[in-house]
Design an enzyme around this catalytic site. Structure first.
Site, short mmCIF file in Angstrom:
data_model
loop_
_atom_site.label_atom_id
_atom_site.label_comp_id
_atom_site.label_asym_id
_atom_site.label_seq_id
_atom_site.Cartn_x
_atom_site.Cartn_y
_atom_site.Cartn_z
N SER A 89 67.55 25.58 51.68
CA SER A 89 67.95 25.40 53.06
C SER A 89 66.99 26.06 54.05
O SER A 89 66.79 25.58 55.16
CB SER A 89 69.37 25.94 53.27
OG SER A 89 70.29 25.26 52.45
N GLU A 102 70.07 17.17 51.05
CA GLU A 102 69.87 16.90 52.49
C GLU A 102 70.58 17.97 53.34
O GLU A 102 71.00 17.70 54.46
CB GLU A 102 70.35 15.49 52.87
CG GLU A 102 69.44 14.39 52.39
CD GLU A 102 68.04 14.50 52.95
OE1 GLU A 102 67.88 14.51 54.18
OE2 GLU A 102 67.08 14.58 52.15
N THR A 122 61.87 21.15 48.87
CA THR A 122 62.67 22.21 48.26
C THR A 122 61.89 22.99 47.21
O THR A 122 61.15 22.42 46.42
CB THR A 122 63.94 21.61 47.62
OG1 THR A 122 64.70 20.96 48.63
CG2 THR A 122 64.79 22.68 46.96
N THR A 155 75.39 19.05 48.71
CA THR A 155 74.35 20.07 48.86
C THR A 155 72.96 19.51 49.09
O THR A 155 72.10 20.24 49.57
CB THR A 155 74.31 21.03 47.65
OG1 THR A 155 74.28 20.28 46.44
CG2 THR A 155 75.51 21.95 47.66
N GLY A 195 62.82 14.39 43.36
CA GLY A 195 62.99 13.04 42.84
C GLY A 195 61.66 12.30 42.75
O GLY A 195 60.79 12.46 43.60
N ASP A 204 72.82 21.90 52.52
CA ASP A 204 74.12 22.41 52.09
C ASP A 204 75.11 22.27 53.25
O ASP A 204 74.80 22.58 54.40
CB ASP A 204 73.97 23.89 51.70
CG ASP A 204 75.31 24.52 51.37
OD1 ASP A 204 75.98 24.97 52.33
OD2 ASP A 204 75.67 24.57 50.20
#
Length: 655
Positions: free
Chosen positions: A157, A435, A151, A433, A190, A437
């Protein structure tokens, strides 16, 4: 359901006896041992639920990391990896473990998902033996922490439009990774802010001046305890929830990695700088790469169901002990769950949670079969991707709704942080949202429906899909995509022929299935007609699609609700006769009829529901709630949530 629930002698209703242990066995299924291992680990480390409130953010992050490593040592988190590297070699078991872990602290859950599902899954599925040998042993134990850097600030997305670039330098036999502006920085990643040493970085691959599309490379982001040269990391800071996960932003300033850093299962670059891939079509190559990462969506869907179970277990137990208002002048105050409105608030949600549990069982099995090469068929993979996307969307929206309703159903006590709803709300909200949206995922579901998961599926962007659909007669679209060919001859499939609406029994599963199948396929035909009409008028395909997007989402939701009901009906039919089968039949009826009731306007608008029939469904839903009410405690107990995980002393008792 058609199961008989009346006494032959009286013709009256007989309350089924629930065998909670046996029902728990049905729910745990083939992975009962795996789930029990996770439950034991959750209880062993239950203190983290309190520590999440007591520790500052840095200390909480470190505590979560420690727990992830400790759980990894039990084998719980490595079940999906090959045995030769220290894993369990069982993809289905890894999903079952993750689903059960959702009963506990959700920062621990997400840290596990990032480390073993996203980072580990990318190396396993996109890499080859050289990457597996180098990284899997360390990441499976948690000794090597990593990130999944997909991301970007400007693109979430729309992965194909990522702005990070990896250019191949043939002279040095290295890739040079560059963040091209603020919109291309990797964001919300993360493990980035504190613990990650490596990152799987998704970037536009440039070879000999030509862009080959998005590929993934393994990039060190920390070396010798500090940030790697050319890598810049910022901490995303506090979030609405999940503050035990160290999300961060990453920028790359001409960071060089060796040629072998490219995860090369689907494409490679020779030392001389020649791009090679066994998949010629770039769109198909891209979707094939992303398709190997579908495990993340299956995991998040299961986690949503797990979080909903915790909220419902707390609210139901509270409703079985809390009294409010006397039923008569001198009477004892009444239990909350004895009120019809309270039953209406909680029991359909319990029914829907059971339905989604069994739907999750189906998608987990499909994932296991596809990734264990038991089902090596391109169409099976596309069906899995669509079903995983849709199940994730329904399950995570359900979790958000359930947690809010359960918090309200517990009044002021539910608002206290000690009673866990604050953490559940804050930590699970992102499930809708990440993995993918949910609305974007449902468009993926609809794309599959409209194109029949055809061989050209991967090649079709939104405009390509519109052109593909409008190149066919509407009847052809329906015939190709319809699971039941409903529009060919409606009366053949609906109980009671032309009078099916009036004659079929509301508790007949065939009636319930016919209703949701009809809705799905009527909506699908409507979307196809609207698309075709727009193109026939020579309008821009993008504008045509934009105008029907709400209809597209409605089709996808209707499709998924049909699949969920089919999974519930099928599971109930396979159970041996007895109290548990009757109880699940009641829940299945409640799920089906409350689903129809919630969309009664559509069914009435399209002539499938009379006013009288609509009112009868509402009466039946109320009656089903009354019948399920005595079973409610056992139904939530069967989920097997450890008492320590409920952590709601004001609501369910306990220290």
């Amino acid at each position: 359901m058609t199961t008989d629930r009346t006494s032959p002698a009286t013709g009256g209703y007989v309350q089924p006896e629930l065998d909670v242990r046996a029902l728990a066995g049905v729910l745990d299924g083939e992975y009962a041992e795996v789930r029990d291992l996770v439950r034991a680990n959750l209880v062993r480390h239950a203190s983290v639920l309190d520590e999440a409130d007591e520790l500052d953010m840095d200390a909480y992050r470190e505590r979560v990391r420690e727990l992830v490593v400790e759980m990894a040592a039990t084998g719980q988190t490595g079940m999906g990896f090959p045995k030769r590297y220290g894993g369990g070699g069982d993809v289905g078991a890894s999903i079952a473990a993750f689903e059960t872990l959702a009963f506990g602290d959700l920062s621990v859950l997400v840290k596990v998902g990032v480390q073993f599902g996203l980072f580990g899954g990318a190396i396993l599925h996109l890499g080859t033996e050289r990457h597996h040998d180098a990284h899997l042993p360390g990441l499976i134990t948690g000794e090597l922490m990593g990130c999944f850097a997909m991301t970007e600030t400007g693109h979430g997305s729309n992965v194909q439009a990522l702005g990070t670039v990896a250019r191949y330098d043939a002279d040095a036999q290295e890739f040079v990774i560059t963040t091209e502006g603020d919109q291309a920085r990797k964001d919300y990643i993360g493990n980035a802010a504190r613990h990650g040493e490596l990152a799987v970085v998704f970037a536009q691959l440039e070879v000999a001046g030509k862009s080959e599309g998005v590929h993934a490379l393994v990039v060190p982001i920390r070396t010798d305890g500090g940030t790697a040269p050319g890598v810049h990391i910022e901490d995303d800071g506090r979030k609405m929830g999940l503050n035990g996960v160290d999300n961060g932003r990453i920028r790359f300033d001409d960071v060089r990695v060796p040629r072998e850093a490219l995860l090369n299962r689907f494409a490679d670059v020779t030392p001389e700088g020649v791009y090679e891939s066994p998949i010629d079509n770039p769109d198909r190559r891209f979707f094939t790469m992303l398709g190997t990462l579908v495990q993340g969506r299956v995991s998040v869907g299961g986690a949503g169901v797990g979080a909903a179970k915790v909220a419902l277990a707390i609210a139901t137990q509270y409703a079985l002990r809390r009294r409010q208002f006397a039923a008569g002048p001198q009477g004892e105050e009444q239990l909350l769950l004895d009120y019809g409105l309270h039953q209406r608030r909680l029991l359909p949600l319990i029914a829907r949670t059971y339905a989604l549990h069994f739907a999750q069982d189906v998608v987990r099995t499909q994932l296991h079969d596809v990734f264990s090469d038991l089902e090596d068929d391109p169409q099976a993979r596309r069906l899995l991707e669509a079903r995983a996307a849709g199940t994730k969307a329904l399950a995570t929206w359900h979790a958000t709704r359930v947690i809010q309703e359960c918090r309200e159903a517990c009044g002021g006590a539910g608002y206290l942080a000690v009673n866990r709803f604050a953490a559940l709300k804050a930590d699970s909200d992102i499930f809708t949202t990440f993995e993918g949206d949910n609305h974007v995922l449902l468009q993926l579901v609809a794309k599959g429906l409209l194109t029949d998961y055809a061989s050209e599926f991967e090649d079709l962007d939104q405009l390509g899909m519109v052109r593909h659909v409008t190149s066919l007669a509407v009847e052809t679209v329906i015939e190709k995509t319809s699971a039941h060919k409903l529009l060919e001859r409606v009366r053949d499939l609906l109980p009671g022929g032309d009078e099916w609406d009036q004659e079929a029994g509301l508790l007949d599963s065939e009636y319930q299935l016919a209703m949701v199948r009809y809705r799905e396929e009527h909506m699908l035909a409507g979307v196809a007609r609207r698309l075709k009409a727009g193109i026939d008028r020579k309008r821009d395909p993008g504008a045509v699609f934009s105008e029907v997007q709400d209809h597209v989402i409605a089709v996808a939701r209707a499709h998924m609700e049909r699949l969920v009901l089919e999974a519930f009906v099928e599971k109930t039919r396979t159970l041996p006769d007895g109290g548990n089968k009757v109880a699940l039949g009641l829940l299945c009826d409640l799920y089906a009829l409350s689903t129809i009731e919630a969309d009664r306007a559509w069914f009435m608008e399209h002539g499938r529901l009379t006013v009288q029939r609509s009112k009868a469904i509402t009466r039946e839903v109320n009656d089903l709630c009354r019948k399920i009410r005595p079973l409610a405690g056992g139904l939530v107990d069967a989920w097997g949530i450890p008492d320590a995980m409920l952590r709601a002393p004001d609501l369910v008792g306990g220290a």
